[in-house]
Write a protein that holds these residues in place. Structure first.
Motif, mmCIF file in Angstrom:
data_model
loop_
_atom_site.group_PDB
_atom_site.id
_atom_site.type_symbol
_atom_site.label_atom_id
_atom_site.label_comp_id
_atom_site.label_asym_id
_atom_site.label_seq_id
_atom_site.Cartn_x
_atom_site.Cartn_y
_atom_site.Cartn_z
ATOM 1 N N SER A 27 15.675 -15.391 18.054
ATOM 2 C CA SER A 27 15.087 -16.623 17.229
ATOM 3 C C SER A 27 13.393 -16.558 16.917
ATOM 4 O O SER A 27 12.994 -16.785 17.958
ATOM 5 C CB SER A 27 15.584 -17.822 17.641
ATOM 6 O OG SER A 27 16.947 -17.879 18.073
ATOM 7 N N ILE A 28 13.228 -16.460 15.744
ATOM 8 C CA ILE A 28 11.784 -16.173 15.139
ATOM 9 C C ILE A 28 11.348 -17.531 14.662
ATOM 10 O O ILE A 28 11.752 -18.153 13.704
ATOM 11 C CB ILE A 28 11.728 -15.219 14.602
ATOM 12 C CG1 ILE A 28 12.223 -13.586 14.920
ATOM 13 C CG2 ILE A 28 10.267 -14.817 13.915
ATOM 14 C CD1 ILE A 28 12.536 -12.569 14.053
ATOM 15 N N GLY A 39 2.147 -11.886 15.119
ATOM 16 C CA GLY A 39 1.843 -13.140 14.814
ATOM 17 C C GLY A 39 2.934 -14.296 15.056
ATOM 18 O O GLY A 39 2.918 -15.320 14.961
ATOM 19 N N GLN A 40 4.284 -13.376 15.091
ATOM 20 C CA GLN A 40 5.359 -14.321 15.213
ATOM 21 C C GLN A 40 5.472 -14.651 16.820
ATOM 22 O O GLN A 40 5.140 -13.769 17.938
ATOM 23 C CB GLN A 40 6.695 -13.545 14.896
ATOM 24 C CG GLN A 40 6.645 -13.122 13.387
ATOM 25 C CD GLN A 40 7.862 -12.513 12.903
ATOM 26 O OE1 GLN A 40 8.299 -11.464 13.811
ATOM 27 N NE2 GLN A 40 8.328 -12.602 11.905
ATOM 28 N N ILE A 41 6.165 -15.787 17.095
ATOM 29 C CA ILE A 41 6.855 -16.020 18.346
ATOM 30 C C ILE A 41 8.416 -15.519 18.209
ATOM 31 O O ILE A 41 9.022 -16.127 17.392
ATOM 32 C CB ILE A 41 6.585 -17.443 18.994
ATOM 33 C CG1 ILE A 41 7.051 -18.500 17.956
ATOM 34 C CG2 ILE A 41 5.109 -17.404 19.426
ATOM 35 C CD1 ILE A 41 6.618 -19.803 18.747
ATOM 36 N N VAL A 42 8.813 -15.039 19.255
ATOM 37 C CA VAL A 42 10.323 -14.564 19.311
ATOM 38 C C VAL A 42 11.138 -14.994 20.579
ATOM 39 O O VAL A 42 10.487 -14.791 21.700
ATOM 40 C CB VAL A 42 10.396 -13.212 18.913
ATOM 41 C CG1 VAL A 42 9.627 -12.331 19.976
ATOM 42 C CG2 VAL A 42 11.932 -12.774 18.844
ATOM 43 N N SER A 43 12.061 -15.618 20.401
ATOM 44 C CA SER A 43 12.895 -16.185 21.755
ATOM 45 C C SER A 43 14.116 -15.187 21.807
ATOM 46 O O SER A 43 14.841 -15.052 20.754
ATOM 47 C CB SER A 43 13.198 -17.545 21.401
ATOM 48 O OG SER A 43 14.649 -17.799 21.300
ATOM 49 N N PHE A 44 14.281 -14.755 23.035
ATOM 50 C CA PHE A 44 15.327 -13.848 23.317
ATOM 51 C C PHE A 44 16.148 -14.928 24.222
ATOM 52 O O PHE A 44 15.643 -15.306 25.256
ATOM 53 C CB PHE A 44 14.849 -12.597 24.073
ATOM 54 C CG PHE A 44 14.180 -11.636 23.425
ATOM 55 C CD1 PHE A 44 14.529 -11.010 22.330
ATOM 56 C CD2 PHE A 44 12.864 -11.661 23.747
ATOM 57 C CE1 PHE A 44 13.667 -10.163 21.332
ATOM 58 C CE2 PHE A 44 11.844 -10.503 22.908
ATOM 59 C CZ PHE A 44 12.741 -10.062 21.857
ATOM 60 N N ALA A 48 16.459 -17.526 28.717
ATOM 61 C CA ALA A 48 15.983 -17.180 27.550
ATOM 62 C C ALA A 48 14.504 -17.356 27.733
ATOM 63 O O ALA A 48 13.920 -18.004 28.738
ATOM 64 C CB ALA A 48 16.221 -18.179 26.554
ATOM 65 N N ARG A 49 13.699 -16.500 27.101
ATOM 66 C CA ARG A 49 12.099 -16.596 27.072
ATOM 67 C C ARG A 49 11.678 -16.561 25.565
ATOM 68 O O ARG A 49 12.295 -15.826 24.799
ATOM 69 C CB ARG A 49 11.542 -15.288 27.783
ATOM 70 C CG ARG A 49 12.086 -14.899 29.232
ATOM 71 C CD ARG A 49 11.203 -15.787 30.236
ATOM 72 N NE ARG A 49 12.116 -15.483 31.583
ATOM 73 C CZ ARG A 49 13.108 -16.242 32.079
ATOM 74 N NH1 ARG A 49 13.625 -17.362 31.354
ATOM 75 N NH2 ARG A 49 13.426 -16.115 33.343
ATOM 76 N N THR A 50 10.597 -17.018 25.291
ATOM 77 C CA THR A 50 9.826 -16.756 24.105
ATOM 78 C C THR A 50 8.533 -16.132 24.348
ATOM 79 O O THR A 50 7.766 -16.541 25.108
ATOM 80 C CB THR A 50 9.396 -18.119 23.430
ATOM 81 O OG1 THR A 50 10.553 -18.812 23.253
ATOM 82 C CG2 THR A 50 8.910 -18.045 22.107
#
Ligand code: MF3
Ligand code: CO
Length: 248
Positions: free
Chosen positions: A70-71, A89-94, A108-110
Protein backbone atom coordinates in the motif's frame (compact mmCIF):
# COMPACT_ATOMS: atom_id res chain seq x y z
CA UNK A 1 -14.11 -17.14 21.94
CA UNK A 2 -10.56 -16.02 22.62
CA UNK A 3 -8.08 -18.89 22.52
CA UNK A 4 -5.24 -19.12 25.05
CA UNK A 5 -2.14 -20.78 23.63
CA UNK A 6 -0.06 -23.37 25.43
CA UNK A 7 3.75 -23.17 25.64
CA UNK A 8 3.98 -25.62 22.75
CA UNK A 9 1.57 -23.61 20.63
CA UNK A 10 3.49 -20.40 21.36
CA UNK A 11 6.68 -22.10 20.20
CA UNK A 12 4.99 -22.89 16.87
CA UNK A 13 3.78 -19.29 16.62
CA UNK A 14 7.36 -18.10 17.13
CA UNK A 15 8.35 -20.13 14.04
CA UNK A 16 5.55 -18.62 11.92
CA UNK A 17 6.42 -15.19 13.32
CA UNK A 18 10.11 -15.53 12.44
CA UNK A 19 9.28 -16.40 8.82
CA UNK A 20 6.92 -13.42 8.64
CA UNK A 21 9.62 -11.13 10.05
CA UNK A 22 12.26 -12.39 7.64
CA UNK A 23 9.91 -11.96 4.69
CA UNK A 24 9.38 -8.33 5.69
CA UNK A 25 13.15 -7.83 5.90
CA UNK A 26 13.52 -9.17 2.39
CA UNK A 27 10.79 -6.82 1.15
CA UNK A 28 12.38 -3.83 2.90
CA UNK A 29 15.72 -4.66 1.25
CA UNK A 30 14.12 -4.74 -2.19
CA UNK A 31 12.04 -1.58 -1.79
CA UNK A 32 13.76 0.66 -4.35
CA UNK A 33 12.46 3.07 -6.98
CA UNK A 34 11.69 1.19 -10.20
CA UNK A 35 10.77 -2.19 -8.77
CA UNK A 36 7.24 -3.39 -9.54
CA UNK A 37 5.00 -4.34 -6.67
CA UNK A 38 4.32 -7.69 -8.38
CA UNK A 39 8.05 -8.42 -8.36
CA UNK A 40 8.17 -7.78 -4.60
CA UNK A 41 5.16 -10.01 -4.06
CA UNK A 42 6.77 -12.79 -6.07
CA UNK A 43 9.98 -12.59 -4.02
CA UNK A 44 7.99 -12.84 -0.80
CA UNK A 45 5.94 -15.76 -2.11
CA UNK A 46 9.04 -17.69 -3.10
CA UNK A 47 10.76 -16.99 0.20
CA UNK A 48 7.77 -18.14 2.27
CA UNK A 49 7.53 -21.39 0.28
CA UNK A 50 11.28 -21.94 0.67
CA UNK A 51 10.74 -21.77 4.45
CA UNK A 52 8.20 -24.60 4.20
CA UNK A 53 5.37 -22.20 4.99
CA UNK A 54 2.37 -20.85 3.11
CA UNK A 55 1.47 -17.21 2.49
CA UNK A 56 -1.44 -16.55 4.85
CA UNK A 57 -3.05 -13.94 2.61
CA UNK A 58 -2.99 -15.78 -0.74
CA UNK A 59 -6.61 -16.71 -1.60
CA UNK A 60 -7.83 -15.42 1.77
CA UNK A 61 -11.40 -14.41 0.89
CA UNK A 62 -10.12 -14.42 -2.69
CA UNK A 63 -7.15 -12.09 -2.08
CA UNK A 64 -4.93 -12.61 -5.16
CA UNK A 65 -1.41 -12.15 -3.70
CA UNK A 66 0.91 -12.99 -0.80
CA UNK A 67 1.62 -9.43 0.33
CA UNK A 68 -0.49 -6.31 0.66
CA UNK A 69 1.52 -3.38 -0.74
CA UNK A 70 0.00 0.00 0.00
CA UNK A 71 1.60 3.21 -1.25
CA UNK A 72 1.17 6.75 0.13
CA UNK A 73 -2.61 7.44 0.40
CA UNK A 74 -3.35 3.72 0.31
CA UNK A 75 -3.98 2.66 3.91
CA UNK A 76 -3.94 -1.14 3.60
CA UNK A 77 -4.72 -4.08 1.28
CA UNK A 78 -3.10 -2.67 -1.87
CA UNK A 79 -2.86 -5.43 -4.49
CA UNK A 80 0.58 -5.96 -6.09
CA UNK A 81 0.67 -5.29 -9.82
CA UNK A 82 3.12 -5.70 -12.71
CA UNK A 83 2.18 -2.18 -13.79
CA UNK A 84 2.84 -0.46 -10.47
CA UNK A 85 6.40 0.68 -9.79
CA UNK A 86 7.80 2.18 -6.61
CA UNK A 87 8.89 5.81 -6.96
CA UNK A 88 11.32 7.98 -5.07
CA UNK A 89 9.59 9.93 -2.28
CA UNK A 90 6.85 7.37 -1.62
CA UNK A 91 6.11 5.58 1.60
CA UNK A 92 5.16 1.96 1.08
CA UNK A 93 3.63 -0.46 3.53
CA UNK A 94 4.25 -4.18 3.30
CA UNK A 95 1.80 -6.40 5.15
CA UNK A 96 2.48 -10.15 5.08
CA UNK A 97 1.52 -13.34 6.86
CA UNK A 98 3.09 -16.80 6.97
CA UNK A 99 1.32 -20.02 7.94
CA UNK A 100 3.57 -22.74 9.34
CA UNK A 101 2.79 -25.90 11.32
CA UNK A 102 -0.82 -24.82 11.75
CA UNK A 103 -0.19 -21.26 12.98
CA UNK A 104 -0.11 -17.80 11.44
CA UNK A 105 2.21 -14.83 11.82
CA UNK A 106 1.02 -11.41 10.60
CA UNK A 107 3.06 -8.20 10.49
CA UNK A 108 3.48 -4.96 8.55
CA UNK A 109 6.10 -2.24 8.10
CA UNK A 110 6.02 1.10 6.32
CA UNK A 111 9.29 2.15 4.67
CA UNK A 112 10.62 5.04 2.60
CA UNK A 113 11.45 4.76 -1.09
CA UNK A 114 14.52 6.93 -1.59
CA UNK A 115 14.29 10.35 0.00
CA UNK A 116 10.95 11.26 1.57
CA UNK A 117 9.57 14.49 3.02
CA UNK A 118 10.02 15.23 6.74
CA UNK A 119 6.21 15.11 7.10
CA UNK A 120 6.07 11.55 5.77
CA UNK A 121 9.07 10.58 7.88
CA UNK A 122 7.30 11.81 11.01
CA UNK A 123 4.11 9.91 10.12
CA UNK A 124 6.05 6.66 9.65
CA UNK A 125 7.89 7.14 12.95
CA UNK A 126 4.81 8.02 14.99
CA UNK A 127 2.89 5.05 13.57
CA UNK A 128 5.66 2.74 14.77
CA UNK A 129 5.68 4.48 18.14
CA UNK A 130 1.92 3.90 18.41
CA UNK A 131 2.53 0.16 18.38
CA UNK A 132 5.14 0.49 21.13
CA UNK A 133 2.83 2.70 23.20
CA UNK A 134 0.34 -0.18 23.08
CA UNK A 135 3.08 -2.64 23.97
CA UNK A 136 3.93 -0.64 27.11
CA UNK A 137 0.48 -1.22 28.60
CA UNK A 138 0.06 -4.79 27.31
CA UNK A 139 0.09 -7.51 29.98
CA UNK A 140 -2.15 -10.04 31.65
CA UNK A 141 -5.38 -8.32 32.71
CA UNK A 142 -5.10 -5.21 30.50
CA UNK A 143 -8.32 -4.03 28.91
CA UNK A 144 -8.71 -3.56 25.15
CA UNK A 145 -9.76 0.04 25.79
CA UNK A 146 -6.38 0.73 27.40
CA UNK A 147 -4.57 -0.57 24.33
CA UNK A 148 -6.74 1.48 21.97
CA UNK A 149 -6.28 4.55 24.12
CA UNK A 150 -2.49 4.17 24.17
CA UNK A 151 -2.48 4.12 20.36
CA UNK A 152 -5.00 6.84 19.57
CA UNK A 153 -3.88 9.33 22.19
CA UNK A 154 -0.31 9.16 20.88
CA UNK A 155 -1.37 9.56 17.23
CA UNK A 156 -3.82 12.36 17.95
CA UNK A 157 -1.21 14.33 19.91
CA UNK A 158 0.45 14.84 16.50
CA UNK A 159 -2.84 15.80 14.85
CA UNK A 160 -3.07 12.52 12.94
CA UNK A 161 -6.23 10.59 12.08
CA UNK A 162 -6.65 7.09 13.50
CA UNK A 163 -8.41 4.67 11.14
CA UNK A 164 -11.44 3.22 12.89
CA UNK A 165 -12.95 1.17 10.06
CA UNK A 166 -10.20 -1.47 10.29
CA UNK A 167 -8.82 -3.06 13.45
CA UNK A 168 -6.23 -5.47 14.84
CA UNK A 169 -7.24 -8.99 15.81
CA UNK A 170 -6.61 -12.19 17.65
CA UNK A 171 -4.41 -14.61 15.68
CA UNK A 172 -3.35 -18.25 15.91
CA UNK A 173 -4.71 -21.22 14.00
CA UNK A 174 -6.74 -18.65 12.08
CA UNK A 175 -5.32 -15.37 10.82
CA UNK A 176 -8.29 -13.50 12.22
CA UNK A 177 -9.50 -14.71 15.60
CA UNK A 178 -11.33 -13.00 18.44
CA UNK A 179 -11.03 -10.40 19.79
CA UNK A 180 -11.08 -7.31 17.56
CA UNK A 181 -8.27 -5.01 18.67
CA UNK A 182 -9.24 -1.41 17.77
CA UNK A 183 -6.64 1.33 17.51
CA UNK A 184 -8.90 3.60 19.56
CA UNK A 185 -10.66 3.16 22.86
CA UNK A 186 -11.54 4.44 26.28
CA UNK A 187 -9.29 3.71 29.25
CA UNK A 188 -10.75 1.19 31.68
CA UNK A 189 -13.23 -0.15 29.12
CA UNK A 190 -13.41 -3.32 27.09
CA UNK A 191 -12.62 -6.93 27.79
CA UNK A 192 -9.50 -8.01 29.64
CA UNK A 193 -6.71 -9.91 27.92
CA UNK A 194 -4.96 -12.82 29.63
CA UNK A 195 -1.50 -14.38 29.42
CA UNK A 196 -1.25 -16.81 26.49
CA UNK A 197 -3.53 -14.82 24.20
CA UNK A 198 -1.97 -13.86 20.88
CA UNK A 199 -3.03 -10.75 19.02
CA UNK A 200 -1.99 -8.65 16.04
CA UNK A 201 -1.73 -4.97 16.98
CA UNK A 202 -1.74 -2.82 13.87
CA UNK A 203 -2.06 0.94 14.03
CA UNK A 204 -3.15 2.51 10.71
CA UNK A 205 -2.44 6.22 11.05
CA UNK A 206 -3.35 8.98 8.57
CA UNK A 207 -1.68 12.36 8.10
CA UNK A 208 -5.12 13.93 7.72
CA UNK A 209 -8.65 12.65 8.18
CA UNK A 210 -9.34 9.28 9.78
CA UNK A 211 -11.99 8.61 7.14
CA UNK A 212 -11.24 6.03 4.45
CA UNK A 213 -12.65 4.86 1.10
CA UNK A 214 -13.01 1.21 0.13
CA UNK A 215 -11.99 1.06 -3.51
CA UNK A 216 -13.59 -0.63 -6.50
CA UNK A 217 -10.97 -3.36 -6.81
CA UNK A 218 -12.67 -4.83 -3.72
CA UNK A 219 -9.52 -4.54 -1.58
CA UNK A 220 -7.56 -1.30 -1.58
CA UNK A 221 -8.41 1.09 1.24
CA UNK A 222 -7.42 4.75 0.73
CA UNK A 223 -7.63 7.85 2.87
CA UNK A 224 -10.66 9.98 1.97
CA UNK A 225 -8.54 13.13 1.66
CA UNK A 226 -5.82 11.20 -0.23
CA UNK A 227 -3.17 12.32 2.26
CA UNK A 228 -0.58 9.66 3.18
CA UNK A 229 -1.16 6.84 5.65
CA UNK A 230 1.22 4.50 7.48
CA UNK A 231 0.79 1.01 8.95
CA UNK A 232 2.85 -0.92 11.48
CA UNK A 233 1.89 -4.35 12.81
CA UNK A 234 3.27 -7.17 14.91
CA UNK A 235 1.92 -10.44 16.23
CA UNK A 236 2.39 -10.49 20.01
CA UNK A 237 1.78 -12.91 22.86
CA UNK A 238 0.44 -11.57 26.16
CA UNK A 239 2.50 -12.66 29.18
CA UNK A 240 2.02 -12.36 32.95
CA UNK A 241 3.96 -9.12 33.19
CA UNK A 242 4.15 -7.83 29.62
CA UNK A 243 4.24 -9.19 26.10
CA UNK A 244 6.48 -11.00 23.66
CA UNK A 245 6.67 -9.76 20.08
CA UNK A 246 6.64 -12.79 17.77
CA UNK A 247 7.44 -10.93 14.52
CA UNK A 248 10.57 -8.88 15.27
N1 MF3 B 1 -2.82 -8.40 7.25
C1 MF3 B 1 -4.18 -8.06 7.18
C2 MF3 B 1 -4.61 -7.96 8.61
O1 MF3 B 1 -3.81 -7.56 9.36
C3 MF3 B 1 -4.98 -9.03 6.42
C4 MF3 B 1 -4.76 -8.87 5.01
S1 MF3 B 1 -6.19 -9.19 4.19
C5 MF3 B 1 -5.74 -10.25 3.01
O2 MF3 B 1 -5.67 -8.26 9.02
F1 MF3 B 1 -6.77 -10.61 2.38
F2 MF3 B 1 -4.89 -9.68 2.27
F3 MF3 B 1 -5.19 -11.29 3.54
CO1 CO C 1 -3.38 -8.18 10.84
Amino acid sequence: MISVKTKEQLELMRRAGAITRDTLRLLEDKARAGVSTAELDKAAYEYILKCGAKPSFLNYHGYPASVCISIDEEVVHGIPSKKRFLEDGQIVSFDVGAFKNGYHGDAARTVAVGKISPEKQKLVEVTRQCFFEALKVLKDGVRLGDIGWAICSHARSFGYGVVEDLVGHGIGREMHEDPNVPNFGVRGRGIRLAAGMTIAIEPMINMGTSAVDFCEDGWTVKTKDRLPSAHYENTVAVTADGAEILTV
